[in-house]
Design an enzyme around this catalytic site. Structure first.
Site, PDB file in Angstrom:
ATOM      1  N   GLY A  96      41.834 -70.985  57.413  1.00 49.98           N
ATOM      2  CA  GLY A  96      41.728 -69.740  56.781  1.00 49.98           C
ATOM      3  C   GLY A  96      40.394 -70.219  57.693  1.00 49.98           C
ATOM      4  N   ARG A  97      39.877 -71.542  58.126  1.00 46.73           N
ATOM      5  CA  ARG A  97      38.619 -71.325  58.729  1.00 46.73           C
ATOM      6  C   ARG A  97      37.913 -72.450  59.715  1.00 46.73           C
ATOM      7  NH1 ARG A  97      34.371 -74.006  54.634  1.00 46.73           N
ATOM      8  NH2 ARG A  97      35.940 -76.110  53.766  1.00 46.73           N
ATOM      9  N   LYS A 117      35.581 -76.243  62.982  1.00 48.03           N
ATOM     10  CA  LYS A 117      35.939 -75.603  61.669  1.00 48.03           C
ATOM     11  C   LYS A 117      34.711 -75.478  61.233  1.00 48.03           C
ATOM     12  CE  LYS A 117      36.799 -78.154  56.931  1.00 48.03           C
ATOM     13  NZ  LYS A 117      36.985 -79.470  56.413  1.00 48.03           N
ATOM     14  N   ARG A 187      49.948 -81.515  58.510  1.00 45.55           N
ATOM     15  CA  ARG A 187      49.876 -82.061  56.984  1.00 45.55           C
ATOM     16  C   ARG A 187      50.981 -82.016  56.450  1.00 45.55           C
ATOM     17  NH1 ARG A 187      44.315 -79.430  56.369  1.00 45.55           N
ATOM     18  NH2 ARG A 187      43.442 -78.810  58.337  1.00 45.55           N
ATOM     19  N   ASP A 256      48.167 -80.139  51.461  1.00 42.59           N
ATOM     20  CA  ASP A 256      47.471 -79.313  52.560  1.00 42.59           C
ATOM     21  C   ASP A 256      46.213 -80.537  53.057  1.00 42.59           C
ATOM     22  OD1 ASP A 256      47.157 -78.477  49.582  1.00 42.59           O
ATOM     23  OD2 ASP A 256      45.271 -77.670  51.211  1.00 42.59           O
TER      24      ASP A 256
END
Ligand SMILES: Nc1ncnc2c1ncn2[C@@H]1O[C@H](COP(=O)(O)OP(=O)(O)OP(=O)(O)O)[C@@H](O)[C@H]1O
Ligand SMILES: [Mg+2]
Length: 491
Positions: A96-97, A117, A187, A256
């Site tokens: 998401g980022r 990141k 992951r 995750d």
């Protein structure tokens, strides 16, 4: 573009094997440009081992890559899809980022993910702004490098840049991007995502990819997917043992945040334990202690059971048989963990070969440490150097009795006392990233733009088994305060 280094090739050798997976697993997107990238810190030793040239990385074009404003040839930015159990609740997630800009091929022939990141919104951002701020990114940089110094498998940190943009949480904060280097970013949650959203063929493609990328040297036997599960269990068992031995508390062991490569990932609310206590929790959101120090092995087993569940369709065509194979494999985790942990604890006590009484000897020491709030790292350090006066419970009869037993045990070894001392020196760090030191380094860097405190701390943390005089200064835990230390998920 006035910098004369702008055209120097930094040495990036990009490839992108991840993009060969079905498109379900990622979204190709361009990074969001940022207005004023500025290099805050660059990991020159890591850069060298990756075959990258420091001067070129520091140049305007080099920094533009760390900021996502420019992509080197061969880069193909994409956000990876994944799911995950967060505090036991299943959710669809994904980068998401963060953006995987590509895989870099190192001079040693290794393939590593290069990820930005904090690089802005992606299709998986949900309500978030896709951004990160300087403090947490520098914190990840420091602690991941400290973990590497301790010999614990981890993602690495190559650089942090500020973006020239503010981000807004409870207050205005400087936006920043961390360049993370990882064996991969696959992951447990990536497998959960495949099982939930994809076909069996998608799942198989991910499993084959993971096997080839991380376990190609292992024996696949007659069931490669069961072998994959067992190999991940082995690596995670060893990893969690190393965390426990170092007193590392991850803080957010959601599925995750557990890699298939066996590297530690996501330094959000992590911290190292000072006084030994299995119930230690630092994360402000972990109210029930799900991810407490003493629970980490059980949680790892729980997470691996989620991986096994996701793999079921590949393990056997009959579901019942698949479940049996999976359960059997998961049962093995605690044994792998425990044998690594026990061997590691023996080494911390200078013991070369097992004896049946060792478990009792270790347990008694840990119980005494819990009872007397003894500092975990410094107790082992004091034992290493025979400085009993530094042990919290040194005046107690039960400790003296324990010490006598330990000395007798050492005396029964064929190896010399000097050998035992050397083993202990190499197994007991002089320093860990103490929370108050980390906070002081971050405050200087973020509030005052002074990186010297952080750089000095990093130098000390990079070689924790050196036992130099300089490191002594960094060994003390914080003075006791009324409020316990709390960590927050990285913002
Ligand atoms: N500011 C944000 N905007 C959008 N998504 C976010 C933001 N912060 C976190 N997320 C997403 O929320 C999920 C959980 O966050 P978590 O703190 O575990 O990961 P992270 O620290 O962002 O990343 P990683 O696990 O890659 O180190 C992830 O999918 C992450 O990408
Ligand atoms: Mg995460």
């Amino acid at each position: 573009m006035t910098d004369q280094n702008t055209n120097i090739d930094a040495g990036w050798k990009f490839d992108h094997s991840y993009a060969s997976l079905p498109e379900l697993f990622y979204s190709k997107i361009n990074p969001n440009p940022v207005p004023a990238p500025d290099l805050v810190i660059l990991n020159t030793s890591l850069a060298a081992s990756l075959g990258l040239k420091t001067e070129a990385l520091k140049s305007e074009r080099g920094v533009a890559v760390f900021a996502g404003n420019e992509m080197p040839a061969g880069a193909l930015p994409l956000a990876q899809a994944y799911a995950g159990h967060q505090f036991a609740y299943f959710t669809m997630l994904g980068d998401g980022r963060a953006l995987l800009i590509g895989e870099h091929l190192t001079p040693a022939g290794e393939r590593v993910d290069i990820q930005l990141k904090g690089s802005g919104r992606t299709p998986y951002s949900r309500g978030g702004d896709g951004k990160a701020s300087l403090g947490p990114m520098l914190r990840e940089y420091m602690i991941s490098e400290a973990m590497h110094g301790l010999g614990i498998p981890t993602t690495r940190s190559l650089a942090v840049v500020t973006t020239g943009q503010s981000i807004y949480r409870e207050m205005e904060l400087p936006g920043a991007i961390l360049t993370r280097v990882a064996a991969s970013h696959i992951r447990v949650g990536t497998f959960q995502y495949a099982a939930q959203q994809g076909s069996v063929e998608d799942l198989r493609a991910l499993a084959d990819y993971t096997w080839n990328r991380h376990y190609a040297e292992a024996d696949p036997g007659d069931n490669r997917y069961l072998a994959l599960l067992k190999e991940v269990i082995k690596r995670q068992g060893e990893l969690i043992a190393k965390w426990q031995l170092a007193g590392f508390i991850h803080g957010v062991m959601n599925t995750d945040n557990m890699t298939l490569s066996g590297e530690t990932i996501d330094y959000g609310p992590c911290a190292f334990m000072d006084a030994y206590n299995p119930a230690t929790v630092f994360s402000s959101i972990d109210r029930e202690g799900r991810y407490a120090y003493g629970n980490q092995p059980n949680i790892a087993a729980w997470n691996l059971a989620r991986l096994a569940e996701a793999l079921l369709p590949l393990l056997h065509e009959e579901e019942e048989k698949a479940v049996e194979l999976a359960e059997d494999a998961i049962q093995g985790f605690i044994d792998v963990f425990y044998s690594h942990w026990l061997n590691g604890m023996r080494a911390k006590l200078g013991l070369f070969h097992p004896e049946p009484e060792d478990e009792g000897l270790i347990k008694t020491l840990l119980d005494l440490m819990t009872e007397h709030h003894a500092d975990y790292t410094n107790t082992f350090k004091a034992l290493t150097f025979g400085k009993l006066e530094d042990v919290a419970m040194s005046g107690r009869d039960d400790f003296r009795q324990w010490h006598g037993h330990w000395q007798e045990r050492l005396g029964r070894q064929t190896k010399s006392a000097e050998d035992a001392h050397q083993l202990m020196r190499a197994s007991n760090p002089a320093v860990i990233p103490r929370n108050h030191r980390v906070e002081a380094a971050l405050e200087a860097a973020v509030e005052r733009g002074d990186l010297s405190v952080l750089e000095k701390l990093l130098t000390v943390l990079r070689n924790p088994y050196a036992h130099t005089v300089e490191q002594d200064e960094y060994a003390a835990p914080a003075e006791p305060t009324t409020y316990p230390y709390r960590t927050f998920c990285g913002t």
